[in-house]
Write a protein that holds these residues in place. Structure first.
Motif: not given
Ligand code: NAG
Length: 277
Positions: A165-168, A180-189, A196-198
């Motif tokens: 669903e998202i751009k990575v 663990v991934y990053s996109n244009g708005t942050g770093i997530y796990g 659940d996304t951290i």
């Protein structure tokens, strides 16, 4: 006299061998003092570092500045210091399948599988402009501009459902199937198979994260424009381990030493073995 003069001149020539250029300038990394080893200098924007830890071979790409900007790829054996430029056209992003000791190289034209004997890349996924590649039991790649992740297995590419669903921009999976991934708005796990996304960090630019990688023990590290961080999954936060401006890429060698690149060099940090006054 002439002989003596010559001898002094010879002695003044700085040692050129890579590992001899240890600078006795302590650097605080992960709370302990380290010294810098210059793995490669005279290079422009080396990035996408990846290590085959069994052979201790470091792969990376760098920018070749002629009239047009092109990317080149190279490898350095960290033990023998042997340096080889790979015969791959416009390779940009590199990952290593550590089990089979195979490097995969992504570029404008697709993903190449690198053949060590011929020093060439065999185009296995043609017709895709690649932003990033990552190997974990299968090859994953991110397509440039759409930033969509695909998983390549048994000769087929399929969208990676977990993050469809998202751009990575950067992404890894650790040994416990935690992403663990990053996109244009942050770093997530995110634990694979759960919803659940951290959120580890929020920002509003794709230019902040430069690389996400795993160390030898499966810990996740993130290089940003102002430092290198380790992901703490238990406390759900990031711990800064190195103060460094403008790191372009990073990897960990067979002894788990941090290797990172900046604008004009690739550097390895080793526990300090030089004596300071
Ligand atoms: C980035 O990823 C997070 C977490 O998956 C998501 O909530 C957010 O919408 C994404 N941002 C963009 C710009 O895609």
């Amino acid at each position: 006299m002439a002989y003596k003069f010559l001898l002094i001149c010879l002695m003044a020539v700085p040692a050129k061998a890579l590992d001899d250029t240890k600078e006795c300038k302590p650097i605080l990394y992960d709370g302990k003092y380290h010294s810098e080893q210059l793995v490669k200098t005279d290079i422009y924007k080396p990035s996408s570092l990846a290590v085959d830890r069994k052979t201790n071979t470091l792969y990376y790409s760098y920018i070749h500045r002629t009239k047009e900007i092109t990317y080149k790829t190279a490898k350095v054996n960290l033990r023998t210091k042997e340096y080889v430029e790979l015969d791959v056209n416009n390779g940009f992003s590199i990952t290593v399948d550590e089990k089979h000791h195979v490097a995969y190289i992504g570029g404008y034209k697709g993903v190449y599988k690198y053949n060590e004997r011929s020093n060439k890349g065999h185009l296995i996924i043609p017709g895709v402009n690649i932003w990033n590649v990552f190997y974990k039991n299968a090859l994953y790649y991110i397509e440039f501009l759409s930033q969509k992740i695909y998983k390549y297995q048994d000769g087929k590419s399929i969208p990676f459902g977990e993050l469809s669903e998202i751009k990575v921009y950067y992404f890894v999976i650790d040994d416990e199937n935690y992403m663990v991934y990053s996109n244009g708005t942050g770093i997530y796990g995110k634990q694979m198979g759960t919803k659940d996304t951290i959120t580890y960090k929020k920002f509003d630019s794709v230019d902040i994260v430069r690389d996400i990688t795993l160390d030898r023990n499966g810990k996740v590290y993130i290089a940003t424009n102002e430092g290198i961080y380790r992901v703490n999954k238990v406390h759900e936060n990031l711990e800064k381990v190195l103060e460094v401006q403008e790191a372009y890429g990073m990897a960990f060698d067979g002894e788990n030493h941090l290797i990172y690149s900046k604008e004009d060099a690739v550097i390895r940090l080793v526990p300090q073995d030089c004596i300071q006054d």
